[in-house]
Design an enzyme around this catalytic site. Sequence first.
Site, PDB file in Angstrom:
ATOM      1  N   CYS A 198       0.827  -1.213   0.000  1.00 13.05           N
ATOM      2  CA  CYS A 198       0.000   0.000   0.000  1.00 13.05           C
ATOM      3  C   CYS A 198       0.862   1.265   0.000  1.00 13.05           C
ATOM      4  O   CYS A 198       1.492   1.587   1.003  1.00 13.05           O
ATOM      5  CB  CYS A 198      -0.907  -0.056   1.232  1.00 13.05           C
ATOM      6  SG  CYS A 198      -1.750   1.473   1.605  1.00 13.05           S
TER       7      CYS A 198
ATOM      8  N   CYS B 101      -0.188   3.979   2.518  1.00 11.55           N
ATOM      9  CA  CYS B 101       0.171   3.591   3.883  1.00 11.55           C
ATOM     10  C   CYS B 101       1.571   4.095   4.227  1.00 11.55           C
ATOM     11  O   CYS B 101       1.824   4.535   5.348  1.00 11.55           O
ATOM     12  CB  CYS B 101       0.121   2.070   4.051  1.00 11.55           C
ATOM     13  SG  CYS B 101      -1.519   1.362   3.775  1.00 11.55           S
TER      14      CYS B 101
END
Length: 113
Positions: free
Chosen positions: A35, A38
Site C-alpha cells: 500500500c 500507507c
Amino acid sequence: MIHAEGVAEITDTTFDEEVLRADLPVLVEFTADWCGPCRQLAPVLSAIASEEAGRIKVVQLDVDANPGITSRYAVLSMPTLMVFRDGEPVKSMVGARPKRRLLQELEDVFAAV
C-alpha cells in the site's frame, strides 16, 4: 509491513487486549506492505503517537497477516483508520491524509476523553 516509528503492531491474537480493552481511545491503521498511501501515512502516525500519547493510542494491523480482524470490521481499502473507544468502533476514515487534517478529524475523539 511499513512500520511507523513509535506505533505498536497488533495482530488478530492481540487485538482484543490491545484495542478493545484499552483505557484510551485507540487509532488503528489497517495497512499492508503493498500500500503506497500507507507509506505516506507512516510519519503522520508516528508524530501523532508521540505528540498525543496521553490522549490516544496508535497501533497498526497488517491486513494480509491478520485476516480475522480485517474481515470482522469489513475493511476493504488500505489504509483504513478506525478509532475505537470502550471496545466499540466510533469513527472510520479511508485513505492517507496530512497530519493537520487527521488531527482535525480526531478532535471529536479528543473532546470526549
